[in-house]
Design an enzyme around this catalytic site. Structure first.
Site, mmCIF file in Angstrom:
data_model
loop_
_atom_site.group_PDB
_atom_site.id
_atom_site.type_symbol
_atom_site.label_atom_id
_atom_site.label_comp_id
_atom_site.label_asym_id
_atom_site.label_seq_id
_atom_site.Cartn_x
_atom_site.Cartn_y
_atom_site.Cartn_z
ATOM 1 N N ALA A 331 0.850 -1.191 0.000
ATOM 2 C CA ALA A 331 0.000 0.000 0.000
ATOM 3 C C ALA A 331 0.881 1.234 0.000
ATOM 4 O O ALA A 331 1.839 1.320 0.778
ATOM 5 C CB ALA A 331 -0.910 0.010 1.229
ATOM 6 N N GLU A 332 0.552 2.210 -0.860
ATOM 7 C CA GLU A 332 1.426 3.372 -0.997
ATOM 8 C C GLU A 332 1.461 4.270 0.228
ATOM 9 O O GLU A 332 2.330 5.129 0.349
ATOM 10 C CB GLU A 332 1.056 4.183 -2.243
ATOM 11 C CG GLU A 332 -0.362 4.671 -2.313
ATOM 12 C CD GLU A 332 -1.230 3.809 -3.208
ATOM 13 O OE1 GLU A 332 -2.093 4.359 -3.908
ATOM 14 O OE2 GLU A 332 -1.061 2.575 -3.189
#
Length: 504
Positions: A331-332
């Protein structure tokens, strides 16, 4: 006969004090947020950490809200919260004159102020914001990045401020282009903040800090960047209580520490559901279409892959991964090893996914800052990214962040598609829009997220393989769908694979 060593050169352990027992003169604790910001000036650049509501310094933001003399702020943050919450308050009080952000999201006040000419907005890819802060913190004035190459961010056609009549008053500056090792990059100048308002889990009076779960996001890079950094902490602890190897933000970067008093909020409280229940959207036909796309998309996951998923259908796809196939979700906002949604009672406001939904961590997960996360992405460590689209061209151009009269922002998408040579980009979308117009076109009419980056398109009607030089090849068709129907609903030309087969 040896000469005496001058005191200035004597080892510190021979001086007249003990490092472990000396009374510490450094004390960065402050009794209140109001006291911590008492010298804050308007017309400043303020870096504000947080992603969604995780890691947002609400106590400090509220203190700024209560200082109406602090105006004309340029605020750097991923987004601006929601109306009446966090930075949303400073928009409504007109204390912010310019935002540098990657995402407007569901904040209608933010969107309206921008489109009506009441606010300047420098839309910037999420990873570029993180790197602008991290590079500035390291004293690096500029850097080259592949993110946003070939888009209106590079060409200088992105509106920064509108006139009241809806015409564009100011556009962004064009970016310098340069080639390294056969790949194109654009030059981005670093950010240098005057103040940083950040949120941490623990802090001591020396200013040493520790983050928890996904609350790091932009906080670390921003805290290290600014001339004056103010930290609010969930817990203030004694010096030495945070293990040295567990200090994520060192005291040298911190000027003041206060006790956080704001209530932690959750933007999108999301619980674990049956995958079929998650697919429900509108009519029964819409559910069938989404299920077809998601189940086919799950076939793209191969054992051992590191995968980044966009919001919507891509986030549902892992529920349909074949048994025995293990993928690691990235997940960024700073998570490697993202888990599923929590059960009721297990939700944690410090743990959210890029869609701002409550999630869990998988076994062996790790957490870090957004600048680290986007480094993984741009360098091609991610094997596959899956995201939605508004339009895709015949050569794989992607448009998914802006419509005429509507702006949501690019978020992290421009970074995610910036290295298609190493990261396969899979688009999941319905074949036509709500009016029946084709979404696969000879050329995109909406602003691009990235040029020639899409590797595969999965729709409710078909699967296309995409070549940046050869164009589209129809590889699979949905049950009950003919090639003629696909042609009638696809504006771009395509070849038909000699191995054409039904969608799996």
């Amino acid at each position: 006969m040896s000469r005496p060593v001058p005191a200035v050169f004597r080892p510190i352990w021979r001086r007249n004090f003990s490092v472990s027992t000396a009374k510490r003169a450094i004390d960065k604790l402050c009794p209140s947020a109001q006291e911590a910001i008492k010298d804050m000036k308007g017309s400043s650049t303020v870096l504000v950490g947080g992603f969604g509501f995780a890691g947002v310094p609400t106590t400090l933001i509220d203190a700024v809200r209560d200082r109406p003399d602090i105006t004309d702020l340029t605020v750097v943050s991923n987004n601006a919260g929601m109306p009446g919450v966090a930075l949303g308050q400073l928009l409504e009080s007109k204390q912010i004159s310019k935002m540098i952000a990657s995402f407007i999201g569901e904040n209608k006040v933010f969107e309206k102020m921008y489109l009506s000419g009441d606010l300047s907005l420098e839309l910037t890819p999420q990873g570029t914001i993180a790197e602008k802060c991290a590079a500035g913190a390291a004293g690096v004035p500029a850097f080259y990045t592949p993110a946003a190459y070939g888009t209106i961010v590079q060409s200088g056609e992105l509106p920064v401020r509108y006139n009241k009549d809806g015409s564009v008053a100011i556009k962004n500056k064009p970016k310098e282009e340069r080639e390294f090792n056969g790949k194109k990059y654009i030059l981005e100048e670093s950010i240098f903040g005057d103040y940083a308002l950040v949120k941490v889990h623990k802090a001591d009076k020396l200013g040493n800090c520790q983050f928890r779960k996904s609350m790091n996001n932009f906080n670390e890079a921003m805290a290290k960047n600014a001339k004056y950094t103010i930290v609010e902490a969930d817990h203030i602890v004694e010096v030495g209580e945070i293990d040295p190897e567990s200090i994520h933000l060192q005291g040298i970067y911190v000027n003041k520490v206060i006790q956080s008093t704001g209530e932690k909020k959750i933007e999108k409280l999301t619980f674990a559901k049956d995958p079929n229940e998650m697919l429900q959207a509108g009519s029964g036909e819409a559910t069938i279409r989404r299920e077809r796309i998601v189940k086919r998309a799950a076939k793209e996951f191969k054992d051992g892959m590191y995968v980044n998923l966009g919001i919507g259908m891509p986030l549902i796809a892992p529920a349909y991964v074949e048994e025995g196939v293990e993928v690691v979700l990235q997940a960024e906002n700073g998570i490697l090893g993202l888990g599923g949604y929590p059960k009721p009672g297990e939700e944690d406001p410090d743990l959210i996914n890029p869609g701002k939904e409550t999630v869990t961590l998988g076994r062996g997960a790790s957490v870090f800052g957004s600048h680290e996360s986007f480094g993984m992405i741009r360098s091609g460590r991610i094997d596959l990214t899956m995201l939605g689209a508004l339009q895709v061209s015949q050569y794989g151009d992607l448009a998914n962040f802006m419509l005429p009269g509507k702006v949501k922002g690019m978020g992290g998408a421009m970074d995610l598609v910036s290295n298609p040579e190493k990261t396969k980009v899979v688009v999941t979308m319905e074949h036509t829009d709500k009016k029946g117009n084709p979404k696969i076109l000879p050329e995109c009419s909406f602003p691009l997220t990235g040029p020639r980056c899409v590797w595969k398109i999965i729709t409710d009607l078909a699967v296309f393989e995409v070549s940046p030089t050869e164009g589209l090849t129809l590889a699979e068709y949905a049950e009950g769908v003919t090639v003629e129907e696909i042609r009638s609903k696809t504006a771009a030309p395509f070849k038909v694979s000699p191995d054409l087969k039904p969608m799996l």
